[in-house]
Design a protein around this motif. Structure first.
Motif, PDB file in Angstrom:
ATOM      1  N   GLU A  54       0.853  -1.192   0.000  1.00  0.00           N
ATOM      2  CA  GLU A  54       0.000   0.000   0.000  1.00  0.00           C
ATOM      3  C   GLU A  54       0.886   1.238   0.000  1.00  0.00           C
ATOM      4  OE1 GLU A  54      -3.186   2.071   3.009  1.00  0.00           O
ATOM      5  OE2 GLU A  54      -3.471  -0.046   2.532  1.00  0.00           O
ATOM      6  N   TYR A  55       1.986   1.152   0.736  1.00  0.00           N
ATOM      7  CA  TYR A  55       3.028   2.177   0.685  1.00  0.00           C
ATOM      8  C   TYR A  55       4.331   1.547   1.165  1.00  0.00           C
ATOM      9  CZ  TYR A  55       2.084   2.579   5.703  1.00  0.00           C
ATOM     10  OH  TYR A  55       1.890   2.308   7.037  1.00  0.00           O
ATOM     11  N   CYS A  56       5.440   2.073   0.681  1.00  0.00           N
ATOM     12  CA  CYS A  56       6.764   1.638   1.113  1.00  0.00           C
ATOM     13  C   CYS A  56       7.684   2.844   1.003  1.00  0.00           C
ATOM     14  CB  CYS A  56       7.270   0.479   0.258  1.00  0.00           C
ATOM     15  SG  CYS A  56       8.836  -0.218   0.829  1.00  0.00           S
ATOM     16  N   GLU A  57       8.199   3.288   2.135  1.00  0.00           N
ATOM     17  CA  GLU A  57       8.973   4.530   2.171  1.00  0.00           C
ATOM     18  C   GLU A  57      10.127   4.397   3.149  1.00  0.00           C
ATOM     19  OE1 GLU A  57       6.975   8.579   2.375  1.00  0.00           O
ATOM     20  OE2 GLU A  57       7.802   8.463   4.406  1.00  0.00           O
ATOM     21  N   MET A  58      11.264   4.923   2.765  1.00  0.00           N
ATOM     22  CA  MET A  58      12.422   4.956   3.653  1.00  0.00           C
ATOM     23  C   MET A  58      12.758   6.401   3.985  1.00  0.00           C
ATOM     24  SD  MET A  58      16.201   3.266   3.358  1.00  0.00           S
ATOM     25  CE  MET A  58      15.680   1.787   4.227  1.00  0.00           C
ATOM     26  N   GLN A  59      12.915   6.671   5.282  1.00  0.00           N
ATOM     27  CA  GLN A  59      13.302   7.996   5.748  1.00  0.00           C
ATOM     28  C   GLN A  59      14.726   7.932   6.289  1.00  0.00           C
ATOM     29  OE1 GLN A  59      10.468   9.709   8.451  1.00  0.00           O
ATOM     30  NE2 GLN A  59       8.731   9.395   7.073  1.00  0.00           N
ATOM     31  N   ILE A  60      15.563   8.860   5.823  1.00  0.00           N
ATOM     32  CA  ILE A  60      16.976   8.895   6.208  1.00  0.00           C
ATOM     33  C   ILE A  60      17.216  10.209   6.942  1.00  0.00           C
ATOM     34  CG2 ILE A  60      19.341   8.651   5.376  1.00  0.00           C
ATOM     35  CD1 ILE A  60      17.926   7.632   2.700  1.00  0.00           C
ATOM     36  N   PRO A  61      17.111  10.222   8.272  1.00  0.00           N
ATOM     37  CA  PRO A  61      17.299  11.469   9.016  1.00  0.00           C
ATOM     38  C   PRO A  61      18.780  11.799   9.185  1.00  0.00           C
ATOM     39  CG  PRO A  61      16.761   9.691  10.531  1.00  0.00           C
ATOM     40  CD  PRO A  61      16.705   9.102   9.153  1.00  0.00           C
ATOM     41  N   PHE A  62      19.081  13.085   9.242  1.00  0.00           N
ATOM     42  CA  PHE A  62      20.449  13.559   9.481  1.00  0.00           C
ATOM     43  C   PHE A  62      20.419  14.462  10.712  1.00  0.00           C
ATOM     44  CE2 PHE A  62      20.238  12.640   4.946  1.00  0.00           C
ATOM     45  CZ  PHE A  62      21.364  11.864   4.764  1.00  0.00           C
ATOM     46  N   HIS A  63      20.875  13.918  11.847  1.00  0.00           N
ATOM     47  CA  HIS A  63      20.878  14.645  13.109  1.00  0.00           C
ATOM     48  C   HIS A  63      22.184  15.410  13.288  1.00  0.00           C
ATOM     49  CE1 HIS A  63      17.160  12.740  14.441  1.00  0.00           C
ATOM     50  NE2 HIS A  63      17.668  11.569  14.081  1.00  0.00           N
ATOM     51  N   ASN A  64      22.088  16.524  13.984  1.00  0.00           N
ATOM     52  CA  ASN A  64      23.264  17.318  14.369  1.00  0.00           C
ATOM     53  C   ASN A  64      24.122  17.729  13.159  1.00  0.00           C
ATOM     54  OD1 ASN A  64      22.889  16.929  17.359  1.00  0.00           O
ATOM     55  ND2 ASN A  64      23.169  14.795  16.753  1.00  0.00           N
ATOM     56  N   ARG A  65      23.484  17.987  12.023  1.00  0.00           N
ATOM     57  CA  ARG A  65      24.244  18.339  10.829  1.00  0.00           C
ATOM     58  C   ARG A  65      23.670  19.560  10.109  1.00  0.00           C
ATOM     59  NH1 ARG A  65      24.046  12.688  10.864  1.00  0.00           N
ATOM     60  NH2 ARG A  65      26.086  11.704  10.988  1.00  0.00           N
ATOM     61  N   GLY A  66      22.858  20.355  10.752  1.00  0.00           N
ATOM     62  CA  GLY A  66      22.266  21.482  10.062  1.00  0.00           C
ATOM     63  C   GLY A  66      21.148  21.024   9.141  1.00  0.00           C
ATOM     64  N   ILE A  67      20.744  21.893   8.220  1.00  0.00           N
ATOM     65  CA  ILE A  67      19.653  21.543   7.317  1.00  0.00           C
ATOM     66  C   ILE A  67      20.214  21.198   5.940  1.00  0.00           C
ATOM     67  CG2 ILE A  67      18.023  23.004   8.566  1.00  0.00           C
ATOM     68  CD1 ILE A  67      18.313  25.080   6.378  1.00  0.00           C
ATOM     69  N   ILE A  68      19.422  20.457   5.167  1.00  0.00           N
ATOM     70  CA  ILE A  68      19.843  20.021   3.837  1.00  0.00           C
ATOM     71  C   ILE A  68      19.664  21.181   2.858  1.00  0.00           C
ATOM     72  CG2 ILE A  68      19.393  18.394   1.967  1.00  0.00           C
ATOM     73  CD1 ILE A  68      18.336  16.436   4.050  1.00  0.00           C
ATOM     74  N   SER A  69      20.750  21.544   2.197  1.00  0.00           N
ATOM     75  CA  SER A  69      20.667  22.617   1.199  1.00  0.00           C
ATOM     76  C   SER A  69      20.430  22.057  -0.197  1.00  0.00           C
ATOM     77  CB  SER A  69      21.950  23.451   1.211  1.00  0.00           C
ATOM     78  OG  SER A  69      23.074  22.642   0.872  1.00  0.00           O
ATOM     79  N   SER A  70      20.945  20.850  -0.455  1.00  0.00           N
ATOM     80  CA  SER A  70      20.734  20.233  -1.761  1.00  0.00           C
ATOM     81  C   SER A  70      20.996  18.736  -1.655  1.00  0.00           C
ATOM     82  CB  SER A  70      21.655  20.853  -2.821  1.00  0.00           C
ATOM     83  OG  SER A  70      23.020  20.590  -2.512  1.00  0.00           O
ATOM     84  N   GLN A  71      20.446  18.002  -2.619  1.00  0.00           N
ATOM     85  CA  GLN A  71      20.696  16.560  -2.690  1.00  0.00           C
ATOM     86  C   GLN A  71      20.664  16.116  -4.140  1.00  0.00           C
ATOM     87  OE1 GLN A  71      18.554  13.766  -3.367  1.00  0.00           O
ATOM     88  NE2 GLN A  71      16.646  14.861  -3.854  1.00  0.00           N
ATOM     89  N   ASP A  72      21.563  15.204  -4.458  1.00  0.00           N
ATOM     90  CA  ASP A  72      21.643  14.643  -5.801  1.00  0.00           C
ATOM     91  C   ASP A  72      21.564  13.126  -5.651  1.00  0.00           C
ATOM     92  OD1 ASP A  72      21.990  14.132  -8.457  1.00  0.00           O
ATOM     93  OD2 ASP A  72      24.167  14.474  -8.450  1.00  0.00           O
ATOM     94  N   SER A  73      20.489  12.527  -6.142  1.00  0.00           N
ATOM     95  CA  SER A  73      20.263  11.105  -5.894  1.00  0.00           C
ATOM     96  C   SER A  73      19.944  10.371  -7.179  1.00  0.00           C
ATOM     97  CB  SER A  73      19.116  10.911  -4.895  1.00  0.00           C
ATOM     98  OG  SER A  73      17.916  11.484  -5.399  1.00  0.00           O
ATOM     99  N   SER A  74      20.219   9.079  -7.149  1.00  0.00           N
ATOM    100  CA  SER A  74      19.897   8.182  -8.252  1.00  0.00           C
ATOM    101  C   SER A  74      19.273   6.927  -7.652  1.00  0.00           C
ATOM    102  CB  SER A  74      21.156   7.830  -9.040  1.00  0.00           C
ATOM    103  OG  SER A  74      20.882   6.834 -10.000  1.00  0.00           O
ATOM    104  N   VAL A  75      18.055   6.586  -8.106  1.00  0.00           N
ATOM    105  CA  VAL A  75      17.338   5.437  -7.544  1.00  0.00           C
ATOM    106  C   VAL A  75      16.954   4.492  -8.670  1.00  0.00           C
ATOM    107  CG1 VAL A  75      16.449   6.702  -5.558  1.00  0.00           C
ATOM    108  CG2 VAL A  75      15.123   6.663  -7.678  1.00  0.00           C
ATOM    109  N   SER A  76      16.938   3.213  -8.346  1.00  0.00           N
ATOM    110  CA  SER A  76      16.489   2.212  -9.310  1.00  0.00           C
ATOM    111  C   SER A  76      14.986   2.019  -9.255  1.00  0.00           C
ATOM    112  CB  SER A  76      17.183   0.875  -9.024  1.00  0.00           C
ATOM    113  OG  SER A  76      16.819   0.386  -7.739  1.00  0.00           O
TER     114      SER A  76
END
Length: 496
Positions: A351-373
């Motif tokens: 029904e749903y399948c999701e992965m969350q990747i948290p980043f603690h103690n590292r500030g906020i994400i300014s950009s991300q470049d990803s490649s998924v199959s």
């Protein structure tokens, strides 16, 4: 099994310098019970505090006042907590045991009566029947107000008094079920033939279509480390919920919990049942036993939705989704790879399948470049989590991969929680999924075996679902949070 008083207090965070006025929504004292307490305690009697005194003391005890300060009597780790029971110190004296239920920004509290033979010393909570009944009464009261906004609760004081007059007349708890209390409050007709007897806990009969709803929900809790010296752990458990709408005063329902394929099924090794169950096959499995035998349960359903039973299945050989999380940090940049492999014993239809990747103690994400199959990626609104939406189906290879580079700024997000352990390369990813019409153990509700007595026609609705509970994958390049059982204890368990 009585209560001395009941309060509804809004949660207000203020310092002691602020004066709290009119900070209580509802108060109900029971003079008859209070007279009994005064007579039993004599000179040791402690009177009930005023509503304002009680609310101030309660908010202080729960840490909503002066929460930024360390106060020895309240915050020391040597203090034994017995939630939801608290000891509240007021100007009138110490009030105990106060039962507290927090719902939607409100604190529902009651003070149960301590039996006369236990007033000379502080007894164990299990010896005070009013504690468990008071907790059930508060839960019923929250259910009664579930559709009422917290700001409008005070306007329903008349309904609250009527509810307590029915559920706990003169302070003596007689009914804690919200549905039956409301039926008595509004004097609904029962449509019961005179020849039939009607139980007191079911004052109103269902009128309409006969429907029996059964839902089997199975959960998997897993933590994967991908380290040689730390074993992965997983835990499979489930529950059966029931809602019975039948036009009979007193009905017996019998169901079978069986298996789709007994040869490959994971047997239930423990079964915990609801008090309404009259008989059940709750036998424990013997050591080494792997045969999956059906469990038969006969019960008399109450009017509300309830959990019929809980079970565990400890014979699971591996997790439903095997995952490897490889992440390395360089300055303000994280390079990560995640590999997922779906077990061939799991239904490939989510029904749903999701992965969350948290980043603690590292500030906020300014950009991300990803490649998924498979699927797509996005950044959470607080810019602290990289989210991988895997989709509703794995490819034919049953493998899905993610490669990403995440860049952070030095700015902090004040609204987010930072895990103090997750520094440098100590990190984890968390998986969330739901598979309808499937259970990992193979356990199912046998619809053909369901019997209702007295016999009546009914519509049967059954639901089977498989969900992730806590499903964490730790970074294989960092430290992990884990504990091991001492070898002496393992040897003792093996000898049992």
């Amino acid at each position: 099994m009585s209560i001395r008083a009941l309060w509804i207090v809004p949660i207000v965070r203020q310092s002691t310098a602020d004066l709290l006025q009119d900070n209580i929504i509802f108060t109900r004292y029971f003079p008859l019970i209070e007279k009994k307490v005064r007579s039993a305690n004599g000179e040791a009697y402690i009177s009930l505090p005023s509503p304002t005194e009680f609310s101030n003391a309660l908010l202080f005890e729960l840490g909503f006042k002066d929460e930024e300060k360390f106060i020895q009597s309240r915050d020391t780790c040597q203090k034994v907590e017995r939630k939801p029971v608290f000891e509240v110190t007021t100007p009138a004296g110490t009030v105990w045991p106060v039962v507290v239920v927090e719902q939607r920004g409100l604190l529902f509290c009651c003070l149960p009566l301590v039996p006369d033979n236990l007033t000379t010393s502080r007894p164990d909570l299990i010896q005070i029947p009013g504690v468990s009944l008071g907790f059930s009464l508060l839960c019923g009261l929250t259910d009664f107000l579930r559709q009422c906004p917290p700001s409008e609760v005070a306007q329903r004081s008349g309904d609250l008094h009527l509810y307590l007059n029915t559920a706990a007349p003169f302070g003596r708890i007689s009914d804690v079920n919200c549905d039956t209390v409301m039926a008595k409050m509004y004097n609904k007709p029962s449509y019961l033939p005179r020849a039939q007897k009607q139980p007191s806990w079911k004052p109103v009969l269902h009128k309409g279509k006969n429907i029996l709803y059964l839902a089997l929900t199975e959960n998997i809790r897993a933590i994967q480390f991908n380290k040689e010296n730390t074993a992965d752990t997983f835990d499979l458990y489930g529950s059966v919920s029931c809602k019975s709408d039948l036009e009979v005063a007193l009905s017996d329902v019998t169901i079978n919990l069986s298996y789709n394929s007994p040869e490959s099924a994971i047997p239930m090794d423990n079964l915990l049942i609801h008090p309404c169950v009259q008989s059940a096959d709750c036998s424990m499995l013997q050591r080494g036993e792997t045969k999956a035998a059906p469990r038969r349960i006969r019960f008399t359903p109450p009017t509300e939705m309830f959990t019929l039973c809980h079970y565990t299945a400890s014979g699971l050989k591996g997790p439903p989704i095997k995952a490897v999380y490889d992440m390395k940090m360089t300055d303000n940049r994280a390079s990560l790879t995640i590999q997922l492999t779906l077990s061939d014993k799991v239904k490939n239809a989510f029904e749903y399948c999701e992965m969350q990747i948290p980043f603690h103690n590292r500030g906020i994400i300014s950009s991300q470049d990803s490649s998924v199959s498979q699927g797509n990626t996005l950044i959470s609104p607080d810019k602290k989590i990289l989210v991988w939406n895997i989709g509703q189906k794995f490819p034919k290879s049953l493998n899905a991969n993610l490669e990403a580079t995440v860049v952070f700024t030095d700015a902090k997000s004040p609204s987010s929680f930072d895990d103090p352990f997750c520094t440098d390369q100590n990190a984890y990813a968390q998986l969330f999924f739901k598979i309808p019409d499937f259970t990992h153990s193979g356990c199912c509700i046998d619809s053909k075996s369901i019997q209702v007595s007295p016999s009546t026609k009914f519509k049967l609705n059954t639901v089977h679902e498989y969900l992730s509970a806590e499903y964490k994958i730790w970074n294989c390049n960092g430290d992990v949070l884990s504990s091991s059982v001492p070898k002496a204890l393992l040897k003792q368990m093996a000898d049992m």
